[in-house]
Enzyme design. Structure first.
Site, mmCIF file in Angstrom:
data_model
loop_
_atom_site.group_PDB
_atom_site.id
_atom_site.type_symbol
_atom_site.label_atom_id
_atom_site.label_comp_id
_atom_site.label_asym_id
_atom_site.label_seq_id
_atom_site.Cartn_x
_atom_site.Cartn_y
_atom_site.Cartn_z
ATOM 1 N N HIS A 85 0.836 -1.209 0.000
ATOM 2 C CA HIS A 85 0.000 0.000 0.000
ATOM 3 C C HIS A 85 0.872 1.261 0.000
ATOM 4 C CE1 HIS A 85 -3.666 2.334 1.307
ATOM 5 N NE2 HIS A 85 -2.709 3.144 1.740
ATOM 6 N N GLU A 86 1.768 1.333 0.955
ATOM 7 C CA GLU A 86 2.621 2.531 1.054
ATOM 8 C C GLU A 86 3.546 2.639 -0.158
ATOM 9 O OE1 GLU A 86 1.877 4.799 3.049
ATOM 10 O OE2 GLU A 86 0.508 3.580 4.256
ATOM 11 N N HIS A 102 1.781 4.534 -2.768
ATOM 12 C CA HIS A 102 1.905 5.988 -2.583
ATOM 13 C C HIS A 102 3.293 6.460 -3.042
ATOM 14 C CE1 HIS A 102 -1.841 6.659 -0.510
ATOM 15 N NE2 HIS A 102 -1.543 5.886 0.504
ATOM 16 N N HIS A 147 3.411 6.788 -6.688
ATOM 17 C CA HIS A 147 2.678 8.001 -7.088
ATOM 18 C C HIS A 147 3.621 9.216 -7.037
ATOM 19 C CE1 HIS A 147 -1.265 10.530 -6.360
ATOM 20 N NE2 HIS A 147 -0.576 10.955 -7.381
HETATM 21 ZN ZN LIG Z 1 -2.859 5.254 1.997
#
Ligand SMILES: [Zn+2]
Length: 627
Positions: free
Chosen positions: A489-490, A493, A496
């Site tokens: 998940h991280e 990010h 991104h």
């Molecule tokens: Zn998040």
């Protein structure tokens, strides 16, 4: 007339302070590889002078833009603002990352001192009438300025930022807004500091082996090592850091100790002492409500949501309500199954909050033959990280090469250079995995430098910070599947931020609406459980054997297990968040009463075993506040 001695003392002071400032790494170009922050040379004493100079520099730059005799244009107003404040950004990027990931008393004190300075500086910019007039003039002509889509968006963002920052306010209201902003900035720092201290101050010291019944070997080993570190050699220490807390709640046969641990956790910030956050919560929500009114919004939630995809509170409540009833029903069924398990074991007590993790783990083993203890050996941290990297190679052609020549702020940090498939440099990624007293709880991504290409290409520097189980003397760091998903998940990010391709820093990286920013992370998180991907990284740390197909199948089957509880938990926190931020100032009562009413309304009862992680939810305020 000044006495010559005074003058010479002044001269010495000036000399000394000049001498010092030349040593301050924030005042020179970083001469490190990729111009990463020179962590090995940054000391606490460097921050305040750098903040002060940064604010002064930015103030002068802004003043020059505001008083420019030329008519306002995109270049001399908007672009000029994008170029301003470099010194302030430079020190803020390092300081605010480290206040979360590696803080100390000195840094906390600086954070408190700087918060009102930065709040004032921001208000000085947004409430500057000449500057606002220029921004507004550019905004009004924007469709005739031949701007590309990014520039057009930038103009709109700036205009919105000024309006939302109070630029249209007049007289008394402007001063009131400044005061509110300043107060909130200080309360935020205090709130975070209290939670950090609460995370660190509790310890459960166990001195009899019998009291460890049920706990897996690696949890016991970690507790023994924690005891040695904390001055209780020969004993075992469990803390509120997640890698210590969660296995304890899942496995400890000692019901009374589970109760003690859980209560310590849920009562962080709620102990009626100097670390209690209740008064702070009341003040913050009151101030936020007042500010929203002042800016022409019904409530703080209206104010925040206006610039997010959801747009307004009613749409958020609609979504929450849609999910709530089926989730609660599901959780109640789960509670019945756990209660039955208790009865089947010949015990006679009502399921309590501190029983949930324990019996859920047992039921999962019974139904799906999945045991956290059996899974963890397949999720060695280094292998999972490599799995996430390999996935990014397959999906986006990125490569990750560890660099050992780059300064770090802690020895546990690892640094990677990220490249395109053709070898072009993309950016730098730091990873920081284990809990420390100097680190906040949770997991996050942040930037040390944002991508932009306003004046030549600036490459991003991003960081991923976690609180994963540490390696022990006997075992490498072994993750739970939940940890694995968090890592992916991280990392989403981080991608991104790394793959940002913007001209202007204000629009770059993760500077997108809060309810959109979770998209890349959700996508990456979902890959973690994909059998093909899982097989690539899940290898037994001792035998090197890939995870067996039938174990993957069981993981897949168990994915909906306990989801009633998990969903109710985060939905209740979301309801609370919305309720806190849709009040008008007149509504404020006691924090407990407020939360009680809020949870009653959605049907969570006082002694409900499900409600434990929502009721008495002062701990959830951590989320409530930051959302
Ligand atoms: Zn998040």
């Amino acid at each position: 007339m000044k006495h010559p001695l005074v003058l010479s003392i002044l001269a010495v002071i000036l000399f000394v302070s000049c001498g010092k400032t030349t040593q301050n790494p924030f005042f020179t170009e970083y001469d490190t590889p990729f111009q990463v922050p020179p962590f090995d040379r940054i000391e606490e004493k460097h921050y305040l002078p750098a903040f002060r100079q940064g604010i002064q520099q930015s103030t002068e730059e802004i003043q020059a833009i505001a008083t420019n005799p030329d008519a306002p244009t995109f270049a001399n107003t908007i672009e000029a603002m994008e170029r301003s404040g470099k010194q302030l950004t430079k020190v803020s990027n390092v300081f605010y990352n480290l206040v979360s990931a590696h803080t100390n008393d000195q840094m906390q004190a600086i954070a408190k001192e700087v918060a009102p300075m930065l709040s004032k500086h921001r208000d000085d910019i947004l409430l500057n009438p000449e500057l606002y007039a220029r921004v507004k003039a550019v905004y009004e002509q924007r469709s005739d300025l031949d701007l590309n889509s990014e520039q057009l968006q930038l103009v709109e963002e700036y205009y919105k930022m000024f309006v939302r920052g109070g630029a249209d306010l007049e007289g008394e209201d402007r001063e009131q807004l400044r005061k509110i902003n300043e107060e909130i900035s200080v309360l935020m720092v205090q709130f975070g500091e209290n939670i950090l201290k609460e995370n660190n101050r509790f310890e459960l010291v166990i001195d009899k082996k019998d009291d460890l019944a049920g706990l897996p070997d690696n949890a016991i080993q970690a507790a023994a090592e924690a005891a040695t570190k904390r001055g209780h050699k020969g004993k075992w220490v469990f803390t509120l850091h997640k890698p210590s807390l969660i296995p304890f709640l899942q496995y400890s046969d000692r019901r009374d100790l589970r109760e003690k641990m859980l209560n310590a956790y849920i009562n962080r910030g709620n102990n009626g002492d100097e670390l209690d956050n209740k008064e702070l919560v009341k003040k913050m929500v009151t101030l936020r409500a007042k500010r929203a009114k002042l800016l022409g919004y019904e409530t703080h939630a209206h104010y925040v949501l206006a610039e997010n995809m959801a747009k307004e509170p009613s749409r958020v409540y609609d979504l929450l309500n849609q999910l709530w009833t089926p989730a609660l029903e599901r959780a109640r069924t789960e509670a019945k199954h756990l209660q039955k398990m208790i009865a089947d074991q010949g015990k006679d007590f009502k399921l309590q909050p501190w029983d949930w993790w324990y019996y859920a783990e047992k039921l999962k083993q019974e139904r799906y033959a999945i045991d956290d203890k059996v899974l963890r050996p397949y999720f060695k941290l280094e292998n999972v990280r490599q799995g996430a990297f390999d996935l990014a190679t397959r999906l986006y052609g990125l490569t990750f090469e560890e660099r050992t020549d780059i300064p770090k702020y802690h020895k546990e940090v690892r640094v990677y250079e990220v490249k395109e498939s053709n070898g072009d440099h993309v950016g730098i990624l730091y990873t920081d995995y284990y809990p420390r007293e100097s680190k906040s709880g949770g997991a996050w991504m942040n930037d040390y430098r944002q991508q932009q290409k306003l004046d030549g290409e600036i490459h991003p520097i991003v960081t991923n910070v976690f609180n994963f189980p540490e390696p022990t003397a006997e075992q490498p760091a072994l993750l739970s599947f939940d940890n694995v998903q968090t890592l992916f998940h991280e990392f989403g990010h981080a991608l991104h931020g790394l793959l940002s391709d913007c001209t202007y820093p204000t629009l770059a990286g993760t500077n997108v609406p809060r309810d959109f920013v979770e998209l890349p992370s959700q996508i990456m998180e979902n890959w973690a459980a994909e059998p093909e991907v899982m097989k690539s990284y899940a290898r037994h740390y001792q035998t090197g054997e890939p995870i067996p197909d039938e174990l993957i199948e069981r993981i897949q089957k168990a994915r909906l297990f306990n989801q009633g509880f998990a969903t109710v938990e985060y939905l209740a926190a979301s309801f609370l968040d919305m309720d806190w931020h849709t009040i008008s100032t007149a509504d404020i009562q006691g924090v407990h009463e407020f939360e009680r009413t809020s949870l009653d309304r959605i049907g969570l009862i006082e002694d409900d075993p499900i409600s434990f992680d929502n009721a008495k939810t002062i701990r959830e305020i951590e989320r409530v506040i930051y959302l």
